[in-house]
Design a protein around this motif. Structure first.
Motif, short mmCIF file in Angstrom:
data_model
loop_
_atom_site.label_atom_id
_atom_site.label_comp_id
_atom_site.label_asym_id
_atom_site.label_seq_id
_atom_site.Cartn_x
_atom_site.Cartn_y
_atom_site.Cartn_z
N GLU A 1 0.77 5.78 -0.30
CA GLU A 1 0.03 7.03 -0.36
C GLU A 1 1.00 8.18 -0.62
O GLU A 1 2.15 8.15 -0.17
N ALA B 1 -7.25 -4.90 -5.31
CA ALA B 1 -6.45 -3.83 -5.93
C ALA B 1 -7.32 -2.59 -5.99
O ALA B 1 -8.50 -2.66 -6.33
N SER B 2 -6.75 -1.46 -5.63
CA SER B 2 -7.50 -0.21 -5.67
C SER B 2 -6.56 0.96 -5.90
O SER B 2 -5.36 0.88 -5.64
N ALA B 3 -7.13 2.03 -6.39
CA ALA B 3 -6.39 3.27 -6.61
C ALA B 3 -7.34 4.43 -6.38
O ALA B 3 -8.53 4.34 -6.68
N ASN B 4 -6.82 5.50 -5.83
CA ASN B 4 -7.64 6.69 -5.67
C ASN B 4 -6.80 7.94 -5.93
O ASN B 4 -5.62 7.99 -5.56
N ILE C 1 -2.82 10.86 -3.79
CA ILE C 1 -2.81 9.61 -4.56
C ILE C 1 -2.64 8.44 -3.59
O ILE C 1 -1.83 8.50 -2.66
N GLU D 1 0.85 -1.19 0.00
CA GLU D 1 0.00 0.00 0.00
C GLU D 1 0.89 1.24 0.00
O GLU D 1 1.90 1.27 0.70
N LEU E 1 -2.54 3.95 -3.67
CA LEU E 1 -2.53 2.71 -4.45
C LEU E 1 -2.39 1.52 -3.50
O LEU E 1 -1.67 1.60 -2.49
N SER E 2 -3.06 0.43 -3.82
CA SER E 2 -2.89 -0.79 -3.03
C SER E 2 -3.05 -2.01 -3.94
O SER E 2 -3.84 -1.99 -4.88
N LEU E 3 -2.27 -3.03 -3.66
CA LEU E 3 -2.31 -4.28 -4.42
C LEU E 3 -2.11 -5.42 -3.45
O LEU E 3 -1.12 -5.46 -2.71
#
Length: 246
Positions: free
Chosen positions: A57, A112-115, A70, A55, A72-74
């Motif tokens: 940020e 998985a996510s992104a913001n 920003i 993760e 992101l996580s995987l």
């Protein structure tokens, strides 16, 4: 293991984290009908899960007006081993149950996510944020007991296919606020506006694999979209309100 850092002037900040978590000996229950027609409980043993991922940020105050965020996580969340269960009936004989779980992905949460978020403050006391959220690697919910099989000659082999994978989706939101330029007895009013799913995206928010209620005929247990029960995401919604800070 993680690392947090920021610039000397505070305009830049970031973090990155790695994790690996093992959940051993989790319990799952299955109901077995006894000779009297009542339900007895079978406890599965050896249900082990491994959750690993990264993760990160990042935040930047570009100038007095704009801020960028920003994230992101995987992840890789899966079952580590098969499971077994044993049931003793009324005459004392034991019956064993086997469950094919090893390497199957855990469902009911995106892995998985992104913001991304951009916040602007065009005038003093105001804030307007455009944010985008993206989700992927999302397997529909399923139960370990659905992967039961019987070992032996002439028996169907274990089902080791992953549950239906929900299509990836992204949602854009708008959030705005403005501090009204007056106060009343120490209370400061603020106007707020929130718009969810700004562009009215159509997406599957949640899903159940191999639904016995919604699957099309002859599609049960094939782990496809036709055999899944899905819950659609909300269309565009908004609220406008007045907040009092004191």
């Amino acid at each position: 293991f993680g690392l947090n850092t920021k610039s000397d002037d505070g305009t830049l900040a970031g973090s990155i984290n790695f994790y690996s978590t093992t959940w051993n000996d989790r319990i799952e229950t299955r109901y077995v009908q006894n000779e009297n027609g009542d339900d007895d409980i079978l406890y599965l043993t050896g249900i082990n899960q491994v959750h690993t991922g990264i993760e990160t940020e990042f935040a930047a105050q570009i100038n007095e007006m704009f801020r960028l965020d920003i994230g992101l996580s995987l992840g890789n969340w899966s079952y580590a081993d098969d499971a077994t269960g044993t049931y003793r009936d009324s005459d004392g004989s034991e019956q064993s149950y086997s469950y094919a779980l090893k390497d199957l992905r855990i469902g009911d949460a995106p892995q998985a996510s992104a913001n991304f978020g951009l916040t602007a403050s065009p005038v003093e006391g105001s804030a307007i944020q455009i944010s985008y959220r993206y989700y992927d690697l999302y397997w529909s919910d399923w139960s370990p007991t659905s992967r039961e099989y019987t070992a032996g000659d002439g028996q169907p082999g274990p089902d080791r296919r992953k549950s239906w994978r929900v299509p990836a989706y992204g949602i854009c939101d708008l959030n705005a606020s403005y501090d009204l330029p007056f106060e009343f007895r120490g209370a400061n009013p603020q106007v707020v506006l929130n718009i969810r799913n700004l562009f009215d995206a159509v997406y599957v928010q949640d899903a159940l694999d191999n639904s016995r209620y919604n699957a099309r005929p002859f599609r049960v247990n094939d782990h496809s979209a036709n055999a899944a029960e899905v819950y659609m995401g909300m269309p565009t919604t908004f609220n406008l309100g007045l907040k009092i800070n004191f």
